[in-house]
Design a protein around this motif. Structure first.
Motif, PDB file in Angstrom:
ATOM      1  N   ILE A   1      25.366   7.951 -35.235  1.00  0.00           N
ATOM      2  CA  ILE A   1      24.540   8.865 -34.438  1.00  0.00           C
ATOM      3  C   ILE A   1      23.278   9.159 -35.246  1.00  0.00           C
ATOM      4  CG2 ILE A   1      24.412  11.117 -33.304  1.00  0.00           C
ATOM      5  CD1 ILE A   1      27.576  11.014 -33.354  1.00  0.00           C
ATOM      6  N   ILE A   2      22.149   8.660 -34.799  1.00  0.00           N
ATOM      7  CA  ILE A   2      20.860   8.880 -35.459  1.00  0.00           C
ATOM      8  C   ILE A   2      20.082   9.871 -34.604  1.00  0.00           C
ATOM      9  CG2 ILE A   2      18.723   7.817 -36.263  1.00  0.00           C
ATOM     10  CD1 ILE A   2      20.289   5.117 -36.276  1.00  0.00           C
ATOM     11  N   LEU A   3      19.680  10.980 -35.176  1.00  0.00           N
ATOM     12  CA  LEU A   3      18.964  11.976 -34.372  1.00  0.00           C
ATOM     13  C   LEU A   3      17.944  12.723 -35.219  1.00  0.00           C
ATOM     14  CD1 LEU A   3      21.048  15.223 -33.829  1.00  0.00           C
ATOM     15  CD2 LEU A   3      21.778  13.437 -35.409  1.00  0.00           C
ATOM     16  N   GLY A   4      16.857  13.112 -34.583  1.00  0.00           N
ATOM     17  CA  GLY A   4      15.902  13.970 -35.246  1.00  0.00           C
ATOM     18  C   GLY A   4      16.466  15.366 -35.398  1.00  0.00           C
ATOM     19  N   ASP A   5      16.053  16.060 -36.458  1.00  0.00           N
ATOM     20  CA  ASP A   5      16.490  17.454 -36.594  1.00  0.00           C
ATOM     21  C   ASP A   5      15.572  18.384 -35.801  1.00  0.00           C
ATOM     22  OD1 ASP A   5      14.314  17.119 -38.273  1.00  0.00           O
ATOM     23  OD2 ASP A   5      15.307  17.884 -40.057  1.00  0.00           O
ATOM     24  N   HIS A   6      14.287  18.062 -35.769  1.00  0.00           N
ATOM     25  CA  HIS A   6      13.328  18.884 -35.023  1.00  0.00           C
ATOM     26  C   HIS A   6      12.012  18.126 -34.905  1.00  0.00           C
ATOM     27  CE1 HIS A   6      11.406  19.655 -38.894  1.00  0.00           C
ATOM     28  NE2 HIS A   6      12.547  20.083 -39.367  1.00  0.00           N
ATOM     29  N   GLN A   7      11.166  18.578 -34.012  1.00  0.00           N
ATOM     30  CA  GLN A   7       9.807  18.057 -33.936  1.00  0.00           C
ATOM     31  C   GLN A   7       9.053  18.441 -35.214  1.00  0.00           C
ATOM     32  OE1 GLN A   7       8.196  16.113 -31.545  1.00  0.00           O
ATOM     33  NE2 GLN A   7       8.047  17.279 -29.645  1.00  0.00           N
ATOM     34  N   PRO A   8       8.045  17.663 -35.616  1.00  0.00           N
ATOM     35  CA  PRO A   8       7.213  18.084 -36.743  1.00  0.00           C
ATOM     36  C   PRO A   8       6.401  19.316 -36.379  1.00  0.00           C
ATOM     37  CG  PRO A   8       6.253  16.173 -35.683  1.00  0.00           C
ATOM     38  CD  PRO A   8       7.597  16.382 -35.049  1.00  0.00           C
ATOM     39  N   ALA A   9       5.672  19.821 -37.341  1.00  0.00           N
ATOM     40  CA  ALA A   9       4.887  21.041 -37.142  1.00  0.00           C
ATOM     41  C   ALA A   9       3.886  20.864 -36.005  1.00  0.00           C
ATOM     42  CB  ALA A   9       4.150  21.385 -38.431  1.00  0.00           C
ATOM     43  N   PRO A  10       3.543  21.971 -35.327  1.00  0.00           N
ATOM     44  CA  PRO A  10       2.538  21.879 -34.261  1.00  0.00           C
ATOM     45  C   PRO A  10       1.205  21.287 -34.706  1.00  0.00           C
ATOM     46  CG  PRO A  10       3.715  23.945 -34.079  1.00  0.00           C
ATOM     47  CD  PRO A  10       4.184  23.305 -35.366  1.00  0.00           C
ATOM     48  N   LEU A  11       0.880  21.356 -36.000  1.00  0.00           N
ATOM     49  CA  LEU A  11      -0.358  20.725 -36.454  1.00  0.00           C
ATOM     50  C   LEU A  11      -0.276  19.207 -36.349  1.00  0.00           C
ATOM     51  CD1 LEU A  11      -0.071  19.453 -39.612  1.00  0.00           C
ATOM     52  CD2 LEU A  11       0.215  21.854 -40.111  1.00  0.00           C
ATOM     53  N   ILE A  12       0.957  18.662 -36.186  1.00  0.00           N
ATOM     54  CA  ILE A  12       1.149  17.227 -35.955  1.00  0.00           C
ATOM     55  C   ILE A  12       1.287  16.938 -34.465  1.00  0.00           C
ATOM     56  CG2 ILE A  12       2.678  15.263 -36.358  1.00  0.00           C
ATOM     57  CD1 ILE A  12       1.135  16.046 -38.822  1.00  0.00           C
ATOM     58  N   THR A  13       2.040  17.784 -33.754  1.00  0.00           N
ATOM     59  CA  THR A  13       2.309  17.522 -32.339  1.00  0.00           C
ATOM     60  C   THR A  13       1.217  18.054 -31.428  1.00  0.00           C
ATOM     61  OG1 THR A  13       3.490  19.609 -31.991  1.00  0.00           O
ATOM     62  CG2 THR A  13       4.776  17.730 -32.780  1.00  0.00           C
TER      63      THR A  13
ATOM     64  N   VAL B   1      14.099  15.917 -29.459  1.00  0.00           N
ATOM     65  CA  VAL B   1      14.174  14.919 -30.526  1.00  0.00           C
ATOM     66  C   VAL B   1      14.926  13.695 -30.006  1.00  0.00           C
ATOM     67  CG1 VAL B   1      14.118  16.635 -32.369  1.00  0.00           C
ATOM     68  CG2 VAL B   1      16.325  15.940 -31.445  1.00  0.00           C
ATOM     69  N   PRO B   2      14.530  12.492 -30.441  1.00  0.00           N
ATOM     70  CA  PRO B   2      15.272  11.296 -30.036  1.00  0.00           C
ATOM     71  C   PRO B   2      16.663  11.261 -30.662  1.00  0.00           C
ATOM     72  CG  PRO B   2      13.047  10.743 -30.790  1.00  0.00           C
ATOM     73  CD  PRO B   2      13.316  12.165 -31.193  1.00  0.00           C
ATOM     74  N   VAL B   3      17.601  10.676 -29.925  1.00  0.00           N
ATOM     75  CA  VAL B   3      18.969  10.461 -30.395  1.00  0.00           C
ATOM     76  C   VAL B   3      19.348   9.027 -30.057  1.00  0.00           C
ATOM     77  CG1 VAL B   3      21.344  11.300 -30.372  1.00  0.00           C
ATOM     78  CG2 VAL B   3      19.480  12.857 -29.785  1.00  0.00           C
ATOM     79  N   HIS B   4      19.903   8.322 -31.032  1.00  0.00           N
ATOM     80  CA  HIS B   4      20.343   6.945 -30.836  1.00  0.00           C
ATOM     81  C   HIS B   4      21.822   6.852 -31.212  1.00  0.00           C
ATOM     82  CE1 HIS B   4      16.051   6.169 -30.680  1.00  0.00           C
ATOM     83  NE2 HIS B   4      15.930   6.631 -31.913  1.00  0.00           N
ATOM     84  N   ILE B   5      22.634   6.314 -30.318  1.00  0.00           N
ATOM     85  CA  ILE B   5      24.068   6.137 -30.551  1.00  0.00           C
ATOM     86  C   ILE B   5      24.317   4.640 -30.703  1.00  0.00           C
ATOM     87  CG2 ILE B   5      26.377   6.693 -29.744  1.00  0.00           C
ATOM     88  CD1 ILE B   5      24.580   9.155 -30.035  1.00  0.00           C
ATOM     89  N   VAL B   6      24.889   4.232 -31.843  1.00  0.00           N
ATOM     90  CA  VAL B   6      25.034   2.815 -32.176  1.00  0.00           C
ATOM     91  C   VAL B   6      26.493   2.510 -32.484  1.00  0.00           C
ATOM     92  CG1 VAL B   6      24.292   0.970 -33.735  1.00  0.00           C
ATOM     93  CG2 VAL B   6      22.694   2.815 -33.143  1.00  0.00           C
ATOM     94  N   SER B   7      27.011   1.440 -31.909  1.00  0.00           N
ATOM     95  CA  SER B   7      28.359   0.972 -32.238  1.00  0.00           C
ATOM     96  C   SER B   7      28.546  -0.423 -31.658  1.00  0.00           C
ATOM     97  CB  SER B   7      29.428   1.911 -31.671  1.00  0.00           C
ATOM     98  OG  SER B   7      30.731   1.439 -31.986  1.00  0.00           O
ATOM     99  N   ARG B   8      29.501  -1.155 -32.232  1.00  0.00           N
ATOM    100  CA  ARG B   8      29.870  -2.449 -31.655  1.00  0.00           C
ATOM    101  C   ARG B   8      30.911  -2.296 -30.540  1.00  0.00           C
ATOM    102  NH1 ARG B   8      29.103  -4.038 -37.146  1.00  0.00           N
ATOM    103  NH2 ARG B   8      27.633  -5.787 -37.319  1.00  0.00           N
ATOM    104  N   ASP B   9      31.531  -1.149 -30.444  1.00  0.00           N
ATOM    105  CA  ASP B   9      32.591  -0.935 -29.462  1.00  0.00           C
ATOM    106  C   ASP B   9      32.006  -0.277 -28.209  1.00  0.00           C
ATOM    107  OD1 ASP B   9      34.783  -0.265 -27.944  1.00  0.00           O
ATOM    108  OD2 ASP B   9      35.946   0.540 -29.623  1.00  0.00           O
ATOM    109  N   PRO B  10      31.972  -0.984 -27.088  1.00  0.00           N
ATOM    110  CA  PRO B  10      31.404  -0.389 -25.860  1.00  0.00           C
ATOM    111  C   PRO B  10      32.121   0.875 -25.413  1.00  0.00           C
ATOM    112  CG  PRO B  10      31.701  -2.773 -25.617  1.00  0.00           C
ATOM    113  CD  PRO B  10      32.403  -2.376 -26.889  1.00  0.00           C
ATOM    114  N   GLU B  11      33.435   0.986 -25.724  1.00  0.00           N
ATOM    115  CA  GLU B  11      34.181   2.170 -25.301  1.00  0.00           C
ATOM    116  C   GLU B  11      33.671   3.430 -26.008  1.00  0.00           C
ATOM    117  OE1 GLU B  11      38.353   1.731 -25.601  1.00  0.00           O
ATOM    118  OE2 GLU B  11      38.457   0.022 -24.221  1.00  0.00           O
TER     119      GLU B  11
END
Length: 530
Positions: free
Chosen positions: A458-470, A478-488
């Motif tokens: 499970i790869i996920l951002g903790d928070h957006q960067p500071a408003p001076l960036i956004t 925040v983006p979240v990516h779920i990765v596995s070889r098992d489709p189940e």
């Protein structure tokens, strides 16, 4: 001089809560609060009371306190996207100082030790001069009448709908009143939240039912510092990050992985990453330090504790944690890997001293190769933590990483001068997106080289960067990516609204971060125990 004093004191005590509004129309309008202060000085002078140093110095001290408060509010909104909260933010001063000192060179620290006191002394002198000039001006009857007439005319204009004064609802009094209200409501909110935290729907689940559907596969939660939706919604950032995400997706597919992606809403923005970690692990929204501290007294079971009950070895990998962390006992980790535990002998890369590539490789060597039971690991990947310099190089030869000394001779990445960077980019925005790009590539290399089983990542951002960036008004997604070889293992996330691939849809978040724990436990735990 009197007019200049009014303007100056209004600018100092009327600092806006967003850097983009500095010297804007509301900031430049005369301050009604300073007009009231001058009115009191005029009234005192009318009764023969001279405002000597016994009056002007305390008034100047008051102006300095208000200015400091307004500056703190400006900094808070600019850096972490919320108003200042004195009752909570004073507790953060040690952490703020740690980040500042860890990011600065010795020369910069020495200059700051000289510059800050000097600036405060100059500001006090200017404010004292303004207060004294106004006091002297109002000692004369004609001047008092002129001021009273001007102030009355401005009040009449305001009553008629004109904006003669800076808005009172954005003034110092309104800000102080909001702080007072929050302090008065704190006790009742504390009791309500503590009751809510103690309501844990999975506390009575038998141990042999917990997470039974994972089949004792390893689970890695990889918190990605400042990895926010802005990398997808800002065209400049997306031009850099999207090709990397697509390459990541292709590499995963070549190695037999499936991936599902979505957005989660973090409780915070810009900083205080531990609040996002705590929200994810506890299943309760921890939007400020007070709620976090309250959680530590609640007895609620964290996701790590549930994994421990299910027979997992639970680890927290905190390469930026350089001091004791007694809260770790509450979260229920069997082992906490801190800075001093990670054997790193390489150079520091800004505040985020240990490169993410080293962290991933070190834990693989120390824990994954030696484990005798399934692992639940929470990583804190920190190379994308501000101020985003210097960026560590991504080394091709992972076997050479050792204790990190190889970084002493490895060339740093060249300053980005590629055509993908548009001329209007500032240095800080370029460094930010470069750091995100680095960590994504490090993760791609690590997963495709070293994860050879059906682990759930499970790869996920903790928070957006500071408003001076956004920029102002950005979401907290925040983006979240779920990765596995098992489709189940990926199937439940599709039911939640996650989509195939490494590039999530932008827009409303798929779910709030505090919803993850309970949904995860429900999806992967058996309904009945044997």
């Amino acid at each position: 001089m009197f007019l200049l004093a009014w303007i100056w004191l209004g600018l100092v005590t009327g600092l806006p809560n967003w850097a983009g509004n500095l010297l804007g129309p509301d900031h430049l309008r005369p301050s009604a609060e300073i007009a009231i202060l001058f009115g009191l000085l005029a009234l005192a002078a009318a009764f023969g009371v001279r405002a000597g140093r016994r009056v002007t110095i305390p008034l100047t001290a008051l102006v300095m306190v208000v200015a400091a408060f307004r500056l703190a509010d400006l900094a808070s909104n600019t850096l972490i996207g919320r108003p200042v909260n004195l009752s909570l933010d004073l507790m953060l001063l040690p952490a703020i100082l740690e980040v500042l000192t860890g990011s600065a060179s010795r020369l910069e620290l020495a200059l700051a030790l000289v510059a800050v006191p000097t600036a405060l002394a100059v500001l006090f002198a200017l404010n004292l001069g303004a207060v004294a000039a106004a006091s002297r001006f109002l000692e004369k009857r004609l001047n008092r009448r002129l001021f009273a007439g001007t102030a009355a005319a401005m009040v009449l204009l305001s009553l008629g709908g004109a904006r003669a004064f800076a808005p009172l609802d954005q003034g110092a009094v309104a800000l102080l009143a909001a702080q007072a209200r929050e302090a008065m409501q704190a006790s009742a909110l504390r009791a309500d939240n503590l009751s809510r935290f103690r309501q844990d729907p999975f506390a009575g689940t038998p141990d042999d039912a917990l997470l039974a559907h994972l089949g004792r596969r390893d689970v890695y939660v990889m918190f990605f510092e400042s990895y926010g939706e802005t990398v997808l919604t800002n065209p400049q950032y997306r031009a850099v990050v999207e090709p990397t995400l697509e390459g990541f997706q292709s590499a995963l597919a070549e190695h037999g992985f499936g991936v599902r992606s979505g957005l989660m809403e973090s409780p915070i923005q810009g900083g205080q990453s531990w609040l996002a970690h705590g929200t994810f692990m506890s299943g309760a929204r921890l939007g400020d330090q007070g709620l976090y501290n309250l959680m530590l007294t609640s007895g609620r079971q964290s996701l790590a504790r549930y994994f421990g009950r299910a027979g997992y070895r639970t680890l927290a990998v905190m390469p930026a944690l350089s001091r004791p962390w007694p809260e770790g006992e509450f979260w229920g980790f069997d082992r906490i890997w801190r800075t001093e535990d990670m054997g790193y002998a390489g150079p520091h890369f800004g505040w985020a001293a240990i490169p993410d590539q080293y962290t991933l490789d070190f834990i693989h060597r120390q824990e994954k190769r030696r484990r005798d039971r399934p692992l639940f690991i929470e990583y804190a990947l920190i190379s994308s933590h501000g101020p985003w310099e210097p960026l560590p190089p991504l080394l091709d030869d992972w076997e050479s990483l050792g204790d990190g000394e190889v970084y002493k001779t490895a060339p740093l990445p060249p300053a980005a001068a590629s055509s993908r960077y548009q001329p209007m980019w500032s240095d800080i925005t370029r460094k930010y997106v470069d750091s995100v790009d680095y960590t994504l590539k490090a993760l791609q290399e690590y997963l495709t080289r070293y994860v050879t089983d059906d682990s759930l990542i499970i790869i996920l951002g903790d928070h957006q960067p500071a408003p001076l960036i956004t920029g102002e008004g950005a979401s907290r997604s925040v983006p979240v990516h779920i990765v596995s070889r098992d489709p189940e293992l990926l199937a439940p996330f599709e039911e939640w609204g996650f989509i195939p691939g490494m590039v999530p849809r932008t827009g409303p978040a798929t779910l709030p971060m505090e919803a993850f724990r309970d949904r995860f436990l429900a999806a992967f735990s058996a309904r009945e125990a044997s």
